[in-house]
Design a protein around this motif. Structure first.
Motif, PDB file in Angstrom:
ATOM      1  N   GLU A  78       0.832  -1.197   0.000  1.00 46.29           N
ATOM      2  CA  GLU A  78       0.000   0.000   0.000  1.00 46.29           C
ATOM      3  C   GLU A  78       0.873   1.255   0.000  1.00 46.29           C
ATOM      4  O   GLU A  78       0.621   2.205  -0.742  1.00 46.29           O
ATOM      5  N   ALA A  79       1.894   1.262   0.839  1.00 44.07           N
ATOM      6  CA  ALA A  79       2.790   2.419   0.918  1.00 44.07           C
ATOM      7  C   ALA A  79       3.543   2.618  -0.395  1.00 44.07           C
ATOM      8  O   ALA A  79       3.669   3.745  -0.882  1.00 44.07           O
ATOM      9  N   LEU A  80       4.054   1.541  -0.965  1.00 51.00           N
ATOM     10  CA  LEU A  80       4.806   1.646  -2.224  1.00 51.00           C
ATOM     11  C   LEU A  80       3.923   2.143  -3.365  1.00 51.00           C
ATOM     12  O   LEU A  80       4.371   2.880  -4.242  1.00 51.00           O
ATOM     13  N   ALA A  81       2.642   1.751  -3.350  1.00 50.78           N
ATOM     14  CA  ALA A  81       1.723   2.132  -4.429  1.00 50.78           C
ATOM     15  C   ALA A  81       1.212   3.556  -4.296  1.00 50.78           C
ATOM     16  O   ALA A  81       0.921   4.210  -5.304  1.00 50.78           O
ATOM     17  N   LEU A  82       1.094   4.062  -3.062  1.00 47.34           N
ATOM     18  CA  LEU A  82       0.420   5.339  -2.826  1.00 47.34           C
ATOM     19  C   LEU A  82       1.349   6.529  -2.655  1.00 47.34           C
ATOM     20  O   LEU A  82       1.040   7.634  -3.099  1.00 47.34           O
ATOM     21  N   ALA A  83       2.462   6.342  -2.004  1.00 48.64           N
ATOM     22  CA  ALA A  83       3.180   7.460  -1.395  1.00 48.64           C
ATOM     23  C   ALA A  83       4.076   8.230  -2.355  1.00 48.64           C
ATOM     24  O   ALA A  83       4.664   7.665  -3.271  1.00 48.64           O
ATOM     25  N   PRO A 125       9.381   5.972  -2.341  1.00 46.22           N
ATOM     26  CA  PRO A 125       9.243   4.510  -2.317  1.00 46.22           C
ATOM     27  C   PRO A 125      10.391   3.762  -2.990  1.00 46.22           C
ATOM     28  O   PRO A 125      10.864   2.760  -2.454  1.00 46.22           O
ATOM     29  N   ASP A 126      10.849   4.229  -4.165  1.00 45.59           N
ATOM     30  CA  ASP A 126      11.907   3.503  -4.862  1.00 45.59           C
ATOM     31  C   ASP A 126      13.212   3.517  -4.080  1.00 45.59           C
ATOM     32  O   ASP A 126      13.960   2.540  -4.077  1.00 45.59           O
ATOM     33  N   ILE A 127      13.487   4.615  -3.377  1.00 46.89           N
ATOM     34  CA  ILE A 127      14.717   4.702  -2.584  1.00 46.89           C
ATOM     35  C   ILE A 127      14.622   3.801  -1.357  1.00 46.89           C
ATOM     36  O   ILE A 127      15.582   3.105  -0.997  1.00 46.89           O
ATOM     37  N   VAL A 128      13.454   3.808  -0.694  1.00 48.13           N
ATOM     38  CA  VAL A 128      13.275   2.945   0.473  1.00 48.13           C
ATOM     39  C   VAL A 128      13.459   1.483   0.087  1.00 48.13           C
ATOM     40  O   VAL A 128      14.068   0.693   0.821  1.00 48.13           O
ATOM     41  N   TYR A 129      12.962   1.099  -1.095  1.00 53.40           N
ATOM     42  CA  TYR A 129      13.078  -0.293  -1.541  1.00 53.40           C
ATOM     43  C   TYR A 129      14.501  -0.633  -1.955  1.00 53.40           C
ATOM     44  O   TYR A 129      15.052  -1.660  -1.550  1.00 53.40           O
ATOM     45  N   ARG A 130      15.119   0.226  -2.761  1.00 53.18           N
ATOM     46  CA  ARG A 130      16.431  -0.096  -3.324  1.00 53.18           C
ATOM     47  C   ARG A 130      17.603   0.289  -2.433  1.00 53.18           C
ATOM     48  O   ARG A 130      18.682  -0.292  -2.551  1.00 53.18           O
ATOM     49  N   GLU A 131      17.391   1.264  -1.539  1.00 54.39           N
ATOM     50  CA  GLU A 131      18.499   1.747  -0.722  1.00 54.39           C
ATOM     51  C   GLU A 131      18.094   1.853   0.752  1.00 54.39           C
ATOM     52  O   GLU A 131      18.134   2.931   1.348  1.00 54.39           O
ATOM     53  N   PRO A 132      17.694   0.739   1.361  1.00 58.02           N
ATOM     54  CA  PRO A 132      17.343   0.789   2.789  1.00 58.02           C
ATOM     55  C   PRO A 132      18.557   1.171   3.624  1.00 58.02           C
ATOM     56  O   PRO A 132      19.665   0.682   3.398  1.00 58.02           O
TER      57      PRO A 132
END
Length: 359
Positions: A196-201, A218-225
């Motif tokens: 939900e967060a990745l789709a909305l934010a 979202p893309d940074i949180v996923y790829r660069e935690p």
């Protein structure tokens, strides 16, 4: 519309912190998701912004005006709860009109604004239906319309789709995002669902134990935690515990270069970054099971030390019990004490290594 500023906000219940020294700026028209597990403080924070909880410390400002001490009805915010909170003895029209009537607006203006709100959420012909005659998704749209009709500066959504089935959740979150962008309203959305967060934010705030772990698109949180917690909470992540000696991982399956100080680390990499090979010359692992998702397969693999990994492969692939594994050297991270100390990423065909802080 409006800008929200949260400065060093804390909330204690007895001696326990629900939210600890939290700060965030939400820009005009931005949609920010507060994401975290149960008990991370995200709903408590949202309730403080809406005026339903009083902070133990810090301040909340909307368009540079301090609203920390104002009650909910005096704040330019609208809140949508998980439970809908609709009045069952009123029809849809009067549920939405209730707040406008409290403001003593003219009947003609109330009717126009309610009809516009109903059209906005796709319920133009539902004004005279009782709320008990609506589906769960329709009830949540009425709750959204009831907030939007008051023309708040800030929209607050507290896990509004949690009680709905998956397909309905997916459809409604797309509709909410479309409405939010059309209206241009500054929005905070609380969820514990990463999809939900990745789709909305526009940006995601990952919370744990009342504090911020990472704030990024979202893309940074996923790829660069930036922490081990974020890496494990967002998407599927493989973790391998190993020791670094002379800049090289000592794990027999992952002897990759990690140019940091010697010591124990956790290597992290996504299933899509793990290649499977039939070759016996590579590190051998045992296939536990393979799950076909149509567009791809997820293969669960057991290493000799008991570690279980996930690899993403082509949908037409078939693997025998024993396989070789090989991580892409350009797509892993190393964490120590929850902190990112090394990352190896690829930009185009150029390979970049980055050492962070003191390892």
């Amino acid at each position: 519309m409006a800008r929200l500023t949260i400065r060093n906000v804390s909330k204690t219940f007895g001696t326990s912190f629900a939210v600890r020294d939290f700060s965030l700026d939400v820009e005009d028209g931005e949609l920010v998701c507060l994401l975290g597990p149960s008990g991370s403080g995200k709903s408590t924070l949202l309730r403080m912004i809406g005026g339903f909880e009083q902070p133990s410390g810090g301040s909340i400002l909307i368009d540079a005006k301090d609203v920390t001490a104002l009650p909910p009805e005096k704040r330019p915010t609208g809140m949508v709860f998980q439970s809908h909170a609709l009045w069952t003895h009123m029809d849809v029209f009067n549920n939405i009109a209730f707040g406008l009537k409290l403001r003593r607006l003219p009947k003609a203006e109330i009717r126009e604004r309610v009809e516009n709100a109903l059209a906005l959420v796709g319920l133009a012909d539902y004004g005279r239906r009782m709320t008990t005659q609506l589906s769960g998704g329709q009830q949540q749209r009425v709750a959204l319309a009831r907030s939007l009709v008051l023309e708040p500066k800030i929209l607050l959504l507290d896990e509004p789709f949690a009680s709905l089935d998956q397909h309905l959740r997916e459809r409604l979150r797309e509709e909410v995002r479309d409405i939010q962008q059309r209206v241009g309203i500054t929005t905070l959305f609380v969820t514990h669902g990463q999809d939900e967060a990745l789709a909305l934010a526009d940006r995601i705030v990952v919370m744990r134990d009342g504090s911020t772990e990472q704030i990024a698109p979202p893309d940074i949180v996923y790829r660069e935690p930036q922490t081990e917690f974020v890496a494990g909470f967002i998407g599927s992540m493989n973790f391998v515990r190993t020791s670094i000696r002379g800049g090289v991982s000592q794990h027999p399956a992952f002897p990759v270069a990690v140019p940091i100080e010697d010591g124990d680390v956790v290597l992290a990499f996504r299933p899509e970054a793990l290649s499977l090979q039939p070759s016996k010359t590579l590190s051998t692992a045992i296939v536990h099971r393979s799950i076909d998702f149509g567009t791809h397969k997820i293969v669960d693999i057991d290493l000799a030390d008991g570690t279980r990994l996930k690899a993403m492969t082509a949908p037409d692939s078939n693997w025998s019990k024993g396989v070789g594994i090989e991580p892409r050297a350009s797509a892993f991270r190393a964490f120590r004490d929850n902190r990112l100390v090394y990352q190896s990423t690829t930009s185009g065909e150029r390979h970049h290594d980055r050492i962070l802080g003191n390892a």
